[in-house]
Design an enzyme around this catalytic site. Sequence first.
Site, mmCIF file in Angstrom:
data_model
loop_
_atom_site.group_PDB
_atom_site.id
_atom_site.type_symbol
_atom_site.label_atom_id
_atom_site.label_comp_id
_atom_site.label_asym_id
_atom_site.label_seq_id
_atom_site.Cartn_x
_atom_site.Cartn_y
_atom_site.Cartn_z
ATOM 1 N N ASP A 1 83.158 -20.565 -55.530
ATOM 2 C CA ASP A 1 82.865 -20.475 -54.088
ATOM 3 C C ASP A 1 81.845 -21.486 -53.601
ATOM 4 O O ASP A 1 81.557 -21.564 -52.414
ATOM 5 C CB ASP A 1 82.364 -19.052 -53.769
ATOM 6 N N HIS B 1 77.876 -15.873 -62.204
ATOM 7 C CA HIS B 1 79.189 -15.261 -62.446
ATOM 8 C C HIS B 1 79.060 -14.237 -63.572
ATOM 9 O O HIS B 1 78.302 -14.440 -64.514
ATOM 10 C CB HIS B 1 80.216 -16.337 -62.842
HETATM 11 C C1 SDX Z 1 83.835 -14.527 -57.411
HETATM 12 O O1 SDX Z 1 84.763 -11.760 -61.366
HETATM 13 C C2 SDX Z 1 85.391 -12.805 -60.978
HETATM 14 O O2 SDX Z 1 86.153 -13.391 -61.714
HETATM 15 C C3 SDX Z 1 85.137 -13.201 -59.534
HETATM 16 C C4 SDX Z 1 85.725 -14.529 -59.077
HETATM 17 C C5 SDX Z 1 87.248 -14.515 -59.046
HETATM 18 O O3 SDX Z 1 87.845 -15.603 -59.114
HETATM 19 O O4 SDX Z 1 87.816 -13.397 -58.852
HETATM 20 O O5 SDX Z 1 85.279 -15.567 -59.939
HETATM 21 C C6 SDX Z 1 85.267 -14.869 -57.658
HETATM 22 O O6 SDX Z 1 83.548 -13.462 -56.964
HETATM 23 C C7 SDX Z 1 82.785 -15.514 -57.818
HETATM 24 C C8 SDX Z 1 81.336 -14.968 -57.595
HETATM 25 C C9 SDX Z 1 80.979 -15.167 -56.118
HETATM 26 N N1 SDX Z 1 79.690 -14.512 -55.810
HETATM 27 C C10 SDX Z 1 78.598 -15.218 -55.535
HETATM 28 O O7 SDX Z 1 78.518 -16.441 -55.605
HETATM 29 C C11 SDX Z 1 77.413 -14.361 -55.065
HETATM 30 C C12 SDX Z 1 76.132 -14.814 -55.777
HETATM 31 N N2 SDX Z 1 76.252 -14.450 -57.200
HETATM 32 C C13 SDX Z 1 75.729 -13.197 -57.621
HETATM 33 O O8 SDX Z 1 75.650 -12.176 -56.696
HETATM 34 C C14 SDX Z 1 76.088 -12.827 -59.048
HETATM 35 O O9 SDX Z 1 75.920 -13.955 -59.811
HETATM 36 C C15 SDX Z 1 77.475 -12.249 -59.324
HETATM 37 C C16 SDX Z 1 77.755 -11.079 -58.457
HETATM 38 C C17 SDX Z 1 78.520 -13.285 -59.120
HETATM 39 C C18 SDX Z 1 77.489 -11.816 -60.777
HETATM 40 O O10 SDX Z 1 76.588 -10.799 -60.886
HETATM 41 P P1 SDX Z 1 76.328 -10.040 -62.288
HETATM 42 O O11 SDX Z 1 77.259 -10.495 -63.334
HETATM 43 O O12 SDX Z 1 76.258 -8.583 -62.027
HETATM 44 O O13 SDX Z 1 74.981 -10.601 -62.718
HETATM 45 P P2 SDX Z 1 73.591 -9.976 -62.291
HETATM 46 O O14 SDX Z 1 73.613 -9.623 -60.831
HETATM 47 O O15 SDX Z 1 73.247 -8.919 -63.265
HETATM 48 O O16 SDX Z 1 72.618 -11.240 -62.459
HETATM 49 C C19 SDX Z 1 72.055 -11.523 -63.719
HETATM 50 C C20 SDX Z 1 70.677 -12.053 -63.359
HETATM 51 C C21 SDX Z 1 69.904 -11.140 -62.406
HETATM 52 O O17 SDX Z 1 68.537 -11.346 -62.657
HETATM 53 P P3 SDX Z 1 67.767 -10.238 -63.629
HETATM 54 O O18 SDX Z 1 67.996 -8.857 -62.978
HETATM 55 O O19 SDX Z 1 68.415 -10.365 -64.984
HETATM 56 O O20 SDX Z 1 66.320 -10.674 -63.586
HETATM 57 O O21 SDX Z 1 70.816 -13.310 -62.641
HETATM 58 C C22 SDX Z 1 70.294 -13.153 -61.326
HETATM 59 C C23 SDX Z 1 70.187 -11.677 -61.044
HETATM 60 O O22 SDX Z 1 69.140 -11.423 -60.116
HETATM 61 N N3 SDX Z 1 71.271 -13.797 -60.429
HETATM 62 C C24 SDX Z 1 70.958 -14.607 -59.431
HETATM 63 C C25 SDX Z 1 72.189 -15.019 -58.913
HETATM 64 N N4 SDX Z 1 73.186 -14.446 -59.575
HETATM 65 C C26 SDX Z 1 72.608 -13.680 -60.526
HETATM 66 N N5 SDX Z 1 69.768 -15.032 -58.933
HETATM 67 C C27 SDX Z 1 69.831 -15.873 -57.877
HETATM 68 N N6 SDX Z 1 70.983 -16.330 -57.302
HETATM 69 C C28 SDX Z 1 72.175 -15.913 -57.806
HETATM 70 N N7 SDX Z 1 73.293 -16.345 -57.250
#
Ligand code: SDX
Length: 430
Positions: free
Chosen positions: A365, A307
């Site tokens: 989720d 998140h």
């Molecule tokens: C919702 O914003 C809100 O409030 C949203 C929400 C709401 O109520 O409105 O809470 C609802 O959208 C919840 C999130 C649902 N999405 C997912 O579950 C999809 C999987 N999660 C990711 O795609 C990700 O965690 C996000 C999109 C939710 C957040 O992404 P960020 O904040 O941009 O973080 P990032 O992509 O920069 O990740 C940081 C690091 C990265 O690694 P590095 O580049 O630092 O090496 O963590 C890794 C990412 O690769 N990472 C994951 C991961 N999520 C982040 N690695 C593996 N699996 C994951 N799920």
Amino acid sequence: MADNKPAILSVYDKEIELPILKPTVGPEVLDIRKLYGQGDVFTYDPGFTSTASCDSEITFIDGDKGELWYRGYPIEQLAEKSHYLEVCYLLLYGELPDAGQLEDFENRVTRHTMVHEQMNNFFRGFRRDAHPMATMVGVVGAMSAFYHDSTDISDPWQREVAAIRLIAKLPTIAAMAYKYSIGQPFVYPRNNLDYASNFLHMCFAVPAEDYKVDPALAKAMDRIFTLHADHEQNASTSTVRLAGSSGANPFACIAAGIACLWGPAHGGANQAALEMLQEIGSVDRIPEYIKRAKDKEDPFRLMGFGHRVYKNFDPRAKVMKESADEVLDLLGIENNETLKVAKELEKIALEDDYFVSKKLYPNVDFYSGIILSAMGFPTAMFTPIFALSRTVGWISQWKEMLSDPQNKIGRPRQLYVGSGKRDYVDVAKR
Ligand code: SDX
């Protein structure tokens, strides 16, 4: 709100004072509104990881502590003691209603649950196998073609009517999208049912026989609505605010929010998370997926994990996890393999340094799809349910923005890295 100790930013040969604005709670903010005028520079923050787009009184999230408050009330207390329409009142008007206010609000919403009969024709234009989110974006946007008497955003009364209409009609439209996708007739809302029971009835009743809503399932459904109601300036809420800042009508703004929510990185993750858990299929295949999630070369991510704000447990995921056990128990579903995989996946991930170091926890989720699937919803209906739940948050934030005297059209700038100025060359000379 400005404190008397501004931050001093040294830009080239200038020292620019930036007021520091103090919140009720949470990080202070640097007020950079004068930066471009005084320093001739922009700030740069793709994805808005360090940017406050507005001030708001509606929802507060503490990502480190894993806290979520609606108008100051912790989500755990609201999920346990309140119900969705009371939460809608709280989000819209800022205070919990007294008994009379609540009854009046519930009556107003109940009497707006039907949609204009001609809107039924819209569904016939879609393929039966259209994703219900596609249908919802289209039909909600089309509401501005029917409810002209609540599209003038300069009229507070029309803003109020539009808010009530959207909260009331989104479940009806979501249920219609579902019924259309399975070739069953639409089921009209019933005024003698509460909000969640009405939605379940519109989704699962058929004209051929009576359908009795299980009150315990309705309570679980209502709790899911509450958990999804608002969440500060997330992507879809920011979309609604940006659309609303141009003066677009409320129905168009909510349609834009639905479109944004559909993305798998956002509200579409509930569908993607359940499909991922079902693809994993059994506990012994979890290590293979954990490995893939950690592999930079592999675009796979653990859906329902991570998140932007929560760097601790998403408090909604905790409530959802407890609710999953309750609902499966209620439905007499034992040894649900998907729930078993989810719990084991969570356990393994939270012991793995990759997830611990990146502070990746289950989000709202991760468990919701298990409950919705057990209730009988197909995965394609998970995000429509998120959308109907979030409509009150979107419209509350939209109303707050419009009543903000600072409100102006949102128009970010950019760091231009394209070509320098050059002259046109005739095709014969290229
Ligand atoms: C919702 O914003 C809100 O409030 C949203 C929400 C709401 O109520 O409105 O809470 C609802 O959208 C919840 C999130 C649902 N999405 C997912 O579950 C999809 C999987 N999660 C990711 O795609 C990700 O965690 C996000 C999109 C939710 C957040 O992404 P960020 O904040 O941009 O973080 P990032 O992509 O920069 O990740 C940081 C690091 C990265 O690694 P590095 O580049 O630092 O090496 O963590 C890794 C990412 O690769 N990472 C994951 C991961 N999520 C982040 N690695 C593996 N699996 C994951 N799920």
